[in-house]
Design a protein around this motif. Structure first.
Motif, PDB file in Angstrom:
ATOM      1  N   ASN A  84       0.846  -1.195   0.000  1.00  0.00           N
ATOM      2  CA  ASN A  84       0.000   0.000   0.000  1.00  0.00           C
ATOM      3  C   ASN A  84       0.880   1.244   0.000  1.00  0.00           C
ATOM      4  O   ASN A  84       1.938   1.263   0.620  1.00  0.00           O
ATOM      5  N   PRO A 115      -0.443   9.195   0.156  1.00  0.00           N
ATOM      6  CA  PRO A 115       0.094  10.427   0.749  1.00  0.00           C
ATOM      7  C   PRO A 115      -0.734  10.894   1.944  1.00  0.00           C
ATOM      8  O   PRO A 115      -1.964  10.797   1.931  1.00  0.00           O
ATOM      9  N   TYR A 116      -0.045  11.425   2.935  1.00  0.00           N
ATOM     10  CA  TYR A 116      -0.692  11.987   4.125  1.00  0.00           C
ATOM     11  C   TYR A 116      -0.070  13.349   4.421  1.00  0.00           C
ATOM     12  O   TYR A 116       1.124  13.422   4.723  1.00  0.00           O
ATOM     13  N   SER A 117      -0.870  14.418   4.346  1.00  0.00           N
ATOM     14  CA  SER A 117      -0.315  15.743   4.652  1.00  0.00           C
ATOM     15  C   SER A 117      -0.556  16.121   6.114  1.00  0.00           C
ATOM     16  O   SER A 117      -0.024  17.135   6.563  1.00  0.00           O
ATOM     17  N   PHE A 118      -1.375  15.347   6.811  1.00  0.00           N
ATOM     18  CA  PHE A 118      -1.361  15.463   8.265  1.00  0.00           C
ATOM     19  C   PHE A 118      -0.192  14.589   8.703  1.00  0.00           C
ATOM     20  O   PHE A 118      -0.345  13.443   9.160  1.00  0.00           O
ATOM     21  N   SER A 127      -1.663  11.219  10.268  1.00  0.00           N
ATOM     22  CA  SER A 127      -3.017  11.109  10.797  1.00  0.00           C
ATOM     23  C   SER A 127      -3.984  10.733   9.686  1.00  0.00           C
ATOM     24  O   SER A 127      -4.013  11.363   8.628  1.00  0.00           O
ATOM     25  N   GLU A 183      -7.830  10.243   8.459  1.00  0.00           N
ATOM     26  CA  GLU A 183      -9.222  10.603   8.719  1.00  0.00           C
ATOM     27  C   GLU A 183     -10.080   9.401   8.345  1.00  0.00           C
ATOM     28  O   GLU A 183     -10.342   9.155   7.166  1.00  0.00           O
ATOM     29  N   LYS A 204      -8.041   4.165   7.355  1.00  0.00           N
ATOM     30  CA  LYS A 204      -7.660   3.834   5.983  1.00  0.00           C
ATOM     31  C   LYS A 204      -6.690   2.657   5.973  1.00  0.00           C
ATOM     32  O   LYS A 204      -6.188   2.241   7.021  1.00  0.00           O
ATOM     33  N   ASP A 205      -6.425   2.139   4.761  1.00  0.00           N
ATOM     34  CA  ASP A 205      -5.599   0.926   4.644  1.00  0.00           C
ATOM     35  C   ASP A 205      -4.229   1.100   5.310  1.00  0.00           C
ATOM     36  O   ASP A 205      -3.703   0.159   5.909  1.00  0.00           O
ATOM     37  N   SER A 206      -3.655   2.294   5.191  1.00  0.00           N
ATOM     38  CA  SER A 206      -2.324   2.520   5.787  1.00  0.00           C
ATOM     39  C   SER A 206      -2.369   2.215   7.286  1.00  0.00           C
ATOM     40  O   SER A 206      -1.438   1.616   7.838  1.00  0.00           O
TER      41      SER A 206
END
Ligand SMILES: Cc1cc2nc3c(=O)[nH]c(=O)nc-3n(C[C@H](O)[C@H](O)[C@H](O)COP(=O)(O)O)c2cc1C
Length: 202
Positions: A38, A41-44, A58, A60, A63-65
């Motif tokens: 998997n 991208p995560y910007s939090f 973080s 929201e 999610k798969d991650s």
């Protein structure tokens, strides 16, 4: 203007993420206990400590991650740069679990050294991380915010030596990519230096 977020902003679009900007993008690769890859991208995302190196992202919703991180306790935070912006964005596709966003985005996985999830081969840097904490924050009303915060300690660092100038990570060359508000992004093109003031006892 002033507004209380719980009562609405009255603007065409919520300015919150435009104010808390730029945010670095943690381009998180994970693997499930069954070996499914998997990438998202995560910007939090940010660094939260120098010694040890701790980072967080973080999600929201679960999610798969997050699901994969819960299964294996490991992730890689790949470095997002201007030249990989479109592929980074492609990897945010809501693909069904089991479909690798590496393949969808046309990216090659490269083996990590200390953790099982692979890194993005073309990324100028990658942080191999082991999970130290998973939090589920609440809002002021006491209800779950529906958010999962994953914190990890960096146990291995990859840097593409082409992006070092005189031994320093060259942001202007790498063009670190960041998320702004709305649909906007920014890349580092200008760097300036400032020294911290030190209080003189005399
Ligand atoms: C630049 C960018 C930043 C994002 N940041 C976040 C974030 O901080 N938290 C989040 O939950 N989703 C974020 N998303 C959306 C996720 O990447 C997207 O939901 C993705 O499908 C999640 O993948 P996963 O279910 O494989 O983990 C972001 C998307 C983009 C393009």
């Amino acid at each position: 203007m002033f507004y209380e977020p719980s009562k609405g902003h009255g603007l065409p679009h919520d300015p919150f993420k435009a104010i808390v900007a730029p945010r670095p993008i943690g381009w998180i690769s994970t693997v499930s206990k069954d070996g499914a890859l998997n990438l998202a991208p995560y910007s939090f995302f940010n660094a939260i400590s120098s010694h040890p190196h701790l980072v967080m992202f973080s999600s929201e919703g679960e999610k798969d991650s997050v699901t994969f991180v819960r299964e294996t306790g490991e992730f890689v935070a790949n470095f997002a740069s201007r030249n990989l912006a479109e592929k980074m964005n492609a990897s945010s596709v809501d693909a069904p679990r089991g479909i690798s966003e590496f393949g969808y985005a046309g990216l090659t996985p490269a083996p990590s050294q200390m953790v099982s999830p692979p890194r993005v081969a073309d990324a100028y840097a990658a942080l191999e991380c082991k999970v130290v904490n998973i939090l589920q924050p609440r809002g002021l009303d006491g209800a779950s915010a529906g958010v999962t915060v994953v914190m990890g300690e960096v146990v291995g660092v990859h840097i593409d030596e082409d992006i070092l100038s005189d031994g320093m990570f060259d942001y202007a060359k790498a063009q670190n990519l960041s998320r702004l508000g709305y649909r906007d992004y920014a890349a580092v093109t200008e760097v300036f230096e400032m020294l911290r003031p030190r209080w003189k006892a005399d």
